[in-house]
Scaffold this active site. Structure first.
Site, short mmCIF file in Angstrom:
data_model
loop_
_atom_site.label_atom_id
_atom_site.label_comp_id
_atom_site.label_asym_id
_atom_site.label_seq_id
_atom_site.Cartn_x
_atom_site.Cartn_y
_atom_site.Cartn_z
N HIS A 181 0.81 -1.21 0.00
CA HIS A 181 0.00 0.00 0.00
C HIS A 181 0.85 1.27 0.00
CE1 HIS A 181 -3.00 2.87 1.95
NE2 HIS A 181 -3.68 2.40 0.93
N HIS A 190 -7.19 12.94 2.99
CA HIS A 190 -6.61 11.61 2.80
C HIS A 190 -5.18 11.49 3.32
CE1 HIS A 190 -5.23 8.14 0.13
NE2 HIS A 190 -6.33 7.67 0.66
#
Length: 702
Positions: A452, A609
């Site tokens: 990720h 984010h």
């Protein structure tokens, strides 16, 4: 940079910390529903432009779909397998499902009331109407019948349910009509299902000029033409319904030799995952609902009666109308000042040799920073290699195009494509194959872990020596979402970072098992421990009477060990600010436990984010950014990377961002000790400002 302006004094407590109570966590699923309620609050805000309010309704709906496909599917699995509850999931799954069903039903009712009583009438005032068949004029009906006959009727397949015809498969998230038809000769009634096609627009333009118009939901047209599908029969009743299915994939990477083939098998099986939610029109009859529940084998808490339109995520179609007067003002992302200076004559590499650059999207342009970095690397004859991770990217990706061009030019290009990125698996498999065909070395990461981290490494030969240039960020290499998501990235030529990324890529592509780095913290081995060690350092400072501060900006906070470390730090007197967009299982402001902790959520035009971590460090603040949220899945089951930001200018920018976010002058949602959220809204007596609008103005002003 050791404190936050306007911050209340921290309570100093040098006694032994009290034991942590068993009920110290908020339930993560209910916390997620609270997050989606905050999204709905933006749709309810009359100060938000009308089509943006409608957009938030659509986001709320699509968020809820994913919540049921993943989180509720997980609760169903726990219920079936008898897995014990732990930590923030301490509520028994059956009880959790019942409470969630009630809470979700209330939220959907709130959403429907908002859309029907406020947004729909306001749209009508601006000559954008969502109409019913009864609103269609006679001449328009003739044209719509022709459209139905030519475009829709040929693709419809009515499926009967009787002893010779078993109940049909209902695909996930599809709209369906459940119809009851009667044989006029025998009087016998039969059940049938008609799937609403998903390859035509949900809203049919009855009249439209691209800016205004009248739109008919496609299911309204089909419902009023059902007689053509059941010739000779009488349509007694019809009702709309929708099924949500378990969308989690289960890959045994130790058993499967070819990950791509295993993923493709699982993607095919995803379509047939067990149902976890049945949405029905509020007007559905008891006998039709009973048939659906029995055939789909649903529990009572899996049924959601929806007033008004089903699947409001489809409102995105109308958001695309050319109505700038009903949307947020357009903005053009700014080129970072360092990259703007001498833009036409100096390469990114020359600029980075003068020092690090911290880019803040979408305020700073992705295309003139990160994308430009990759594109210049692909075209530069001195570049020998490019190594990059791809978790999600766009359908038309200039980053992927640049990597392909680099490989075709003879550079070594290594791309780690995460084919297990949820709901992007199929697209990423396609990217992987396209990159392989172009000559890139494509790898899929480590067995049992999702990769990720957001990293790019460029290896360049300069004057007979090798120099490495790096990007590490909080967001994906996705040019489209870079205009919608708030993210931070660091561009650097620091040799230590280059050495770290070299080691990290060797771990991802080969058999290296390195766990310690120079300026990186890397999960699954280093991030949780690294965060907790720094929180404990602040705890020790507070116990010694020294200034102590922890600030974390993240998407979610649910990791029990991190939460407990923050509780103990608060007990010692550490000032703790948490800016958490989504789930938060920590209870702030509880006497004796967390009275020194504040939790804030900021939502708005852009999706917050970025992940930023700040530790006071006795006046010499330590800043980290990266891809990891403090969640079990991120810290235990993913390869994540945080980088320490040491450049003075970049540190000041991060300090300013966190101070702006936690300012008492900012609009936001604040978390109470009981788990409720209170919205801070500007009033004439207490004027507040929106963080994102403030940052946009500052960017325009330079």
């Amino acid at each position: 940079m050791s404190s936050t302006p306007g911050r209340r004094p921290a309570r100093r407590n040098r006694k032994e910390p009290a034991p942590l109570a068993d009920d110290r966590y908020l339930n993560r699923e209910l916390s997620w529903l609270d997050f989606n309620a905050r999204v709905l609050a933006l749709a309810e805000d009359e100060r938000v432009p009308l089509l943006e309010r409608m957009k938030f309704v659509a986001i709320f709906a699509s968020n809820l779909d994913e919540f049921f496909m993943v989180r509720i599917a997980g609760l169903h699995r726990r219920l079936q397998t008898g897995l014990p509850a732990r930590g923030a999931d301490q509520m028994p799954p059956r009880k959790a499902l019942e409470i969630i069903a009630e809470r979700a039903s209330d939220l959907v009712a709130r959403q429907a009331a908002l859309f029907d009583s406020q947004i729909r009438p306001l749209l009508r005032e601006h000559r954008i109407e969502i109409i019913t068949w009864s609103d269609v004029e006679s001449a328009e009906r003739d044209r719509l019948r022709g459209y139905f006959h030519d475009r829709i009727f040929p693709v419809l397949t009515p499926l009967a349910v009787d002893p010779a015809h078993p109940f049909p498969y209902i695909s996930g998230l599809s709209l369906n009509l459940a119809a009851v038809v009667r044989d006029p000769e025998t009087g016998q009634e039969q059940f049938a299902r008609v799937k609403v096609p998903d390859n035509v627009p949900r809203f049919i333009a009855v009249t439209s000029d691209g800016r205004t118009g009248r739109f008919l939901p496609i299911e309204e047209l089909i419902a009023n033409q059902l007689g053509q599908l059941f010739s000779g029969m009488t349509v007694v009743e019809h009702h709309l319904f929708r099924v949500t299915r378990n969308a989690d994939l289960e890959i045994d990477e130790d058993r499967d030799e070819d990950l791509i083939e295993a993923m493709e098998r699982e993607l095919a099986k995803r379509r047939f995952g067990p149902p976890v939610r049945l949405e029905v029109a509020a007007s559905i009859s008891d006998n039709v609902l009973e048939t659906l529940v029995e055939e789909l084998d649903m529990d009572s808490h899996d049924i959601l009666r929806v007033p008004g339109l089903l699947d409001l995520s489809s409102l995105w179609q109308l958001h695309s109308l050319d109505r700038p007067d009903l949307k947020d003002p357009a903005f053009v992302p700014a080129t970072h000042p360092r990259l703007l200076e001498g833009e036409k004559t100096r390469s990114v590499f020359n600029i980075l040799r003068d020092g690090d650059i911290l880019v803040h999207h979408p305020y700073h342009s992705f295309s003139t920073s990160v994308q430009r970095f990759i594109e210049q690397a692909a075209a530069d004859p001195l570049v020998l290699a490019i190594k990059q991770t791809l978790y999600r990217t766009s359908g038309d990706s200039p980053v992927v195009d640049a990597l392909i061009a680099a490989a075709e030019a003879g550079k070594q290009v290594v791309v780690l494509v995460e084919v297990k990125a949820r709901f992007d698996e199929e697209a990423n498999i396609g990217w992987a194959r396209k990159l392989e065909r172009a000559g890139c070395h494509v790898v899929y990461g480590l067995v049992g872990l999702k990769t990720h981290c957001k990293t790019a490494l460029v290896v360049r030969e300069e004057g007979g020596q090798i120099r490495r240039y790096c990007h590490i960020g909080t967001g994906n290499y996705h040019p489209k979402t870079a205009r919608l998501y708030e993210d931070i990235g660091l561009l650097t030529a620091d040799p230590q970072v280059g050495a770290d990324l070299t080691d990290l890529f060797n771990t991802l592509t080969g058999y290296s098992r390195q766990t310690s780095y120079r300026r990186l913290l890397v999960a699954p081995h280093g991030i949780r421990n690294g965060i907790i060690e720094r929180v404990e350092r602040e705890t020790a400072h507070a116990r010694q009477g020294m200034p102590a501060l922890v600030q974390i900006k993240a998407n979610s906070l649910v990791d029990e060990r991190v939460v407990d470390a923050l509780y103990r730090a608060s007990q010692a007197g550490v000032q703790i600010d948490l800016i958490i967009r989504g789930m938060c299982t920590l209870k702030p402001g509880v006497p004796g436990l967390s009275e020194n902790i504040r939790v804030r959520s900021i939502l708005g035009r852009f999706l917050e984010h970025s992940r930023v971590f700040r530790f006071g460090n006795n006046g010499e603040s330590e800043f980290w950014i990266g891809s990891a949220d403090p969640m079990q899945r991120n810290l235990d089951s993913r390869v994540e990377a945080l980088i320490q930001v040491i450049d003075d200018t970049a540190r000041k920018e991060l300090h300013k961002l966190l101070a702006e976010a936690m300012s008492d002058e900012r609009e936001a949602f604040d978390l109470n000790p009981d788990g409720t959220w209170i919205r801070r809204v500007s009033t004439p007596d207490n004027p507040l400002t929106d963080l994102q609008e403030t940052l946009l103005r500052q960017m325009v002003q330079g």
